[in-house]
Scaffold this active site. Structure first.
Site, PDB file in Angstrom:
ATOM      1  N   TYR A 154       0.942  -1.240   0.024  1.00 25.89           N
ATOM      2  CA  TYR A 154      -0.228   0.062   0.129  1.00 25.89           C
ATOM      3  C   TYR A 154       0.817   1.250  -0.061  1.00 25.89           C
ATOM      4  CZ  TYR A 154      -3.893   3.119   1.529  1.00 25.89           C
ATOM      5  OH  TYR A 154      -4.553   4.328   1.797  1.00 25.89           O
ATOM      6  N   LYS A 158       1.061   4.148  -2.904  1.00 26.02           N
ATOM      7  CA  LYS A 158       0.719   5.391  -2.555  1.00 26.02           C
ATOM      8  C   LYS A 158       1.851   6.381  -2.846  1.00 26.02           C
ATOM      9  CE  LYS A 158      -3.562   4.870  -1.590  1.00 26.02           C
ATOM     10  NZ  LYS A 158      -4.559   5.626  -2.324  1.00 26.02           N
TER      11      LYS A 158
END
Ligand code: NAP
Length: 246
Positions: A154, A158
């Site tokens: 994640y 990002k």
């Protein structure tokens, strides 16, 4: 009204932050394409938006699939004729420590969170280039800047969004297109409500303002970035995190 008669496509807009951005932009006069993998929820959100007196179209999309994206943008343009703003908001988590992280968990998160932003932006940029106008708003995260145990996939996705946003901003500035990112901290949505209370309390201690954010805090910045008020801003990341990272 800051976005009167703007045509806006928001991914992952059926619920959570995307839904509140959609409602917030509609209140500013924008017509909204509610694009989400969950079409039933997208339909419900689109109905809610129509009751605000603007147009809204629910669109089925899986942002990791280029064929679905092409169809979704075709549908949006058939209905609205142009696209002023794209909000790349769809995102997922698949948390575990690196040692236990399966290759498919890595691929799934990267494909939706990062490749999805690339594919949707590419589609929007074709149209925005013809218009010589457009705004792209990408939803990153505070963990892109500080990392997080259990979120290697994640956090990497990002952080990738930040580099992608800056590259879009540089490539397309001369065509009247702006690209910026918002990096939210801990925002209260379905994505965060499942976390154990102990983790939430630990997170709260890291936030100087001492409380979690709401989807409206992200929405306020998204409206600003979509509006003319931010026309001299491109390639930036706006942090919305209660001071968690500064
Ligand atoms: P959420 O409540 O889980 O909403 C995300 C939406 O995206 C859901 O409707 C989800 O549908 C949809 N979606 C999932 N996979 C998709 C796909 N492949 N294609 C299209 N739509 C898809 O999450 P949220 O908390 O609102 O988060 C929104 C964005 O903010 C995400 O990018 C997230 O990473 C980012 N963010 C959130 C926080 C936070 O604290 N909440 C912090 C920083 C950044 P399903 O529910 O059916 O899967």
């Amino acid at each position: 009204m800051k976005l009167k008669d703007n045509f806006v496509l928001i991914t992952g807009a059926a619920q959570g932050i995307g839904r509140i951005i959609a409602i917030g932009m509609a209140k500013e006069g924008a017509h909204i394409g509610v694009a989400d993998i969950n079409i039933e929820k997208a339909e419900a959100t689109a109905e809610e938006i129509k009751s605000l007196g603007v147009k809204s179209l629910p669109i089925k999309i899986d942002v990791s699939k280029s064929e679905e994206i092409a169809l979704a943008f075709d549908r949006f343009i058939q209905e609205f004729g142009r696209i002023d703003v794209l909000v790349n908001n769809a995102g997922i988590t698949k948390d575990t420590l690196i040692i236990r992280m399966k290759e498919e968990d890595w691929d799934l998160v990267l494909n939706i969170n990062l490749k999805g932003v690339f594919l949707c932006s590419k589609e929007a940029l074709k149209l925005m280039t013809k218009q010589q106008y457009g705004k792209i708003i990408n939803i990153s995260s505070v963990v892109a800047f500080i990392g997080n145990p259990g979120q290697a996939n994640y956090s990497a996705s990002k952080a990738g969004i930040v580099g992608l946003t800056k590259s879009i901003a540089k490539e397309y500035a001369t065509r009247g297109i702006r690209a910026n990112a918002i990096a939210p901290g801990f925002i209260q949505t379905a994505m965060t409500e499942g976390l154990p209370e102990k983790v939430k309390e630990e997170m709260k201690r890291l936030i100087p303002l001492g409380y979690f954010g709401e989807p409206q805090d992200v929405t306020n910045v998204a409206i600003f970035l979509a509006s003319k008020e931010s026309d001299y801003i491109t390639g930036q990341v706006i942090h919305v995190n209660g001071g968690m990272y500064m």
